[in-house]
Design a protein around this motif. Sequence first.
Motif, PDB file in Angstrom:
ATOM      1  N   ALA A 233       0.832  -1.212   0.000  1.00 51.09           N
ATOM      2  CA  ALA A 233       0.000   0.000   0.000  1.00 51.09           C
ATOM      3  C   ALA A 233       0.859   1.250   0.000  1.00 51.09           C
ATOM      4  N   TRP A 234       1.939   1.237   0.784  1.00 50.95           N
ATOM      5  CA  TRP A 234       2.789   2.430   0.841  1.00 50.95           C
ATOM      6  C   TRP A 234       3.888   2.380  -0.228  1.00 50.95           C
ATOM      7  N   GLY A 235       4.724   1.332  -0.164  1.00 50.92           N
ATOM      8  CA  GLY A 235       5.858   1.266  -1.088  1.00 50.92           C
ATOM      9  C   GLY A 235       5.427   1.355  -2.540  1.00 50.92           C
ATOM     10  N   PHE A 236       4.452   0.542  -2.905  1.00 48.24           N
ATOM     11  CA  PHE A 236       4.021   0.540  -4.303  1.00 48.24           C
ATOM     12  C   PHE A 236       2.870   1.509  -4.556  1.00 48.24           C
ATOM     13  N   GLY A 237       1.845   1.494  -3.679  1.00 42.96           N
ATOM     14  CA  GLY A 237       0.675   2.331  -3.920  1.00 42.96           C
ATOM     15  C   GLY A 237       0.971   3.822  -3.781  1.00 42.96           C
ATOM     16  N   ASP A 238       1.758   4.193  -2.778  1.00 47.04           N
ATOM     17  CA  ASP A 238       2.016   5.620  -2.547  1.00 47.04           C
ATOM     18  C   ASP A 238       3.252   6.132  -3.281  1.00 47.04           C
ATOM     19  N   ILE A 239       4.318   5.348  -3.316  1.00 43.69           N
ATOM     20  CA  ILE A 239       5.587   5.875  -3.834  1.00 43.69           C
ATOM     21  C   ILE A 239       5.842   5.458  -5.298  1.00 43.69           C
ATOM     22  N   TYR A 240       5.884   4.161  -5.559  1.00 42.52           N
ATOM     23  CA  TYR A 240       6.225   3.674  -6.905  1.00 42.52           C
ATOM     24  C   TYR A 240       5.369   4.258  -8.011  1.00 42.52           C
ATOM     25  N   GLN A 241       4.078   4.409  -7.724  1.00 42.17           N
ATOM     26  CA  GLN A 241       3.147   4.803  -8.788  1.00 42.17           C
ATOM     27  C   GLN A 241       3.215   6.276  -9.125  1.00 42.17           C
ATOM     28  N   ARG A 242       4.000   7.026  -8.367  1.00 40.13           N
ATOM     29  CA  ARG A 242       4.076   8.467  -8.632  1.00 40.13           C
ATOM     30  C   ARG A 242       4.673   8.706 -10.018  1.00 40.13           C
ATOM     31  N   PRO A 243       4.171   9.712 -10.721  1.00 42.04           N
ATOM     32  CA  PRO A 243       4.582   9.892 -12.119  1.00 42.04           C
ATOM     33  C   PRO A 243       5.942  10.583 -12.285  1.00 42.04           C
ATOM     34  N   GLY A 244       6.541  11.089 -11.228  1.00 42.74           N
ATOM     35  CA  GLY A 244       7.745  11.914 -11.375  1.00 42.74           C
ATOM     36  C   GLY A 244       9.014  11.205 -11.820  1.00 42.74           C
TER      37      GLY A 244
END
Lengths: 140, 140, 140, 140, 140, 140
Positions: free
Chosen positions: D50-61
Amino acid sequence: MTDKAATAETRQDRFERGMKVLTEIDGPAGQRVIDSLADISPELGHQVVAWGFGDIYQRPGLAPRDRQLVTLGMLTALGGCEPQLEVHINAALNVGLAPEEIIEALLHSAVYCGMPKAVNATFAAKRVFAERGLLPVKTR
Amino acid sequence: MTDKAATAETRQDRFERGMKVLTEIDGPAGQRVIDSLADISPELGHQVVAWGFGDIYQRPGLAPRDRQLVTLGMLTALGGCEPQLEVHINAALNVGLAPEEIIEALLHSAVYCGMPKAVNATFAAKRVFAERGLLPVKTR
Amino acid sequence: MTDKAATAETRQDRFERGMKVLTEIDGPAGQRVIDSLADISPELGHQVVAWGFGDIYQRPGLAPRDRQLVTLGMLTALGGCEPQLEVHINAALNVGLAPEEIIEALLHSAVYCGMPKAVNATFAAKRVFAERGLLPVKTR
Amino acid sequence: MTDKAATAETRQDRFERGMKVLTEIDGPAGQRVIDSLADISPELGHQVVAWGFGDIYQRPGLAPRDRQLVTLGMLTALGGCEPQLEVHINAALNVGLAPEEIIEALLHSAVYCGMPKAVNATFAAKRVFAERGLLPVKTR
Amino acid sequence: MTDKAATAETRQDRFERGMKVLTEIDGPAGQRVIDSLADISPELGHQVVAWGFGDIYQRPGLAPRDRQLVTLGMLTALGGCEPQLEVHINAALNVGLAPEEIIEALLHSAVYCGMPKAVNATFAAKRVFAERGLLPVKTR
Amino acid sequence: MTDKAATAETRQDRFERGMKVLTEIDGPAGQRVIDSLADISPELGHQVVAWGFGDIYQRPGLAPRDRQLVTLGMLTALGGCEPQLEVHINAALNVGLAPEEIIEALLHSAVYCGMPKAVNATFAAKRVFAERGLLPVKTR
């Protein structure tokens, strides 16, 4: 060591034994660390002296010069130990390592620890050597 | 946690939940870190608060005091985290650890992390304790 | 590489080849590190240039921009390499990484290295960006 | 991100969002780690997703390929993370890094992390490449 | 080194120079590492030999025995480098360090790196010494 | 501690004092480590017991349970100390930490040490808990 093993020592005896070794090797730099710990963790100061120096450093199995070589390697690899590197580079000079050998050991560390840690340790050596008037170092 | 799991929260809700925990534990020191991140990485500031404090710290499975003990161990072992150690030594005092317990934990770290990291962490404690008028520490 | 492998080079040739790469990537910041090493470990300075840049960096298998991304990850994870982070954040900007990409990479590092190292690296970026007039960073 | 920031999500929503990213990037290797955590620390599994992939990885930057490059650098530098290196070398191949680029990145790591960590990471790559029939690697 | 600096060498010359040093110091253990890299990263194998051994190890400023002492300290401190420790404990014996000196150096590491890393390194020594029929070690 | 400081102890006295603490805390797992060191570095075994347990662990300033919490944090952060983590997760259970508290402490470590080290430590806990019939852990 049978004899020593049989000798009863007080906490104070062990501290004094370590203090003698610390003074021989590190000179005033070691003493300053112990003094700085006096009002925050006198027990840590005691253990550095009584255990680190009294129990381990004074053992005859490895020459003081060799102990400093190993120690320089460890402090370089650990990272973030620049104050300790300065103390031990001073100690390394005190127990007979040539400035060129110290610098060569830190160059050697680049192979195992990478360039950034080798450079950080070399700059710690530069600060110590500058204070002792040992710059520039003549390396090949 | 079933109920909480079912509760829908906005990004802002999570941040506010974390901010409440951060303020209770770290006081102004935590806030200063978040402020310093505002112009360089506001998202990192957000994640420290919303995830670190809102999602993890606030969980009931470990007392705040115990979380600080584990944290002091980790920051000492990592090395190079003296600014974070200062924040968390402050936090440790705020959540009820006695100065003597903090110093004892850092002495204990010498066994696992070695003397240099234990000394570095103890000097971080000295800076915090000095600021809070807690020196000299009475240890046995 | 067959051709290059067959080319005989002197120590000086390799140094010059590396110096060209170093100057392109790091600009004056890299040069300053080499200069600072001149009186303490000129050989370490030589190896950073001749080996690090001349032998490794110039290889065609990974784009300069990609090398900086990997390097930022490594320096953040190692800890205690803030001076090197500053040099390489400058380098990252020089080879075409956007400020937002650098900050995103350091945010990403929180997942793998933990918050303290991510924060330390982000503050190194803040010092570099401030010097180059890149603050505030516009992240989403 | 204003819209997303305003969207209320349940814990389960965030997990599902992360799971989608994890599956795209890591395939079954990531899923296996989450499964192994189910009976010992389901919350850690949840947070990785939820955090590692959902919050951070998926960010478009930062592109997924670039995130893997940074991650390979971090895991190599941290040391002792060979299982995670295998997962992420697989992931790096999945998101479009060529085997030669991965090997070049790990060679590059020798400059910053030293030879032992570069070698350990390269042997992790060898295990993954062997499984995927990618040996021998054609490097220059 | 003026003469050597002026000598033009091919890539192959440097490799052969390093291979000679590697064979003298590490014997077959070093060769096995290079062989294992052949199908995954022949360039890393080349650099370990040509740079690590050919450029650094062969330098006259520090005796081979002293280089191994520093190296044992670094590998112990880095952690997670047990395979390299085994190679270098073998090398240390090959260049004239007594088993007792190696064990004493690893005991000494407990002061700087903490007990867990000292124990891990000592168990690496145990595996090497067992293979070479050097157990039990007679320490005082 | 005045009284104790004044008490003269032999090397053997200190060892026995430490052995008593080691047995209480670690049970047979600690003893096995000491036994494994007997033919390679009996002095390291002696120092783990006499110093680590006899001098440090037995100090009254921090409860045994709290010492284990700090220790779990340190071993997780150091990395590459999975064997020691297993010993100390066993010890943590022995001195009264609940399985859920241990798992929560390791989840907490993700914030400071990153996900890979948190996952590695959690898998060490899984091995210990499996052996002691404590799976699955009921966390919230």
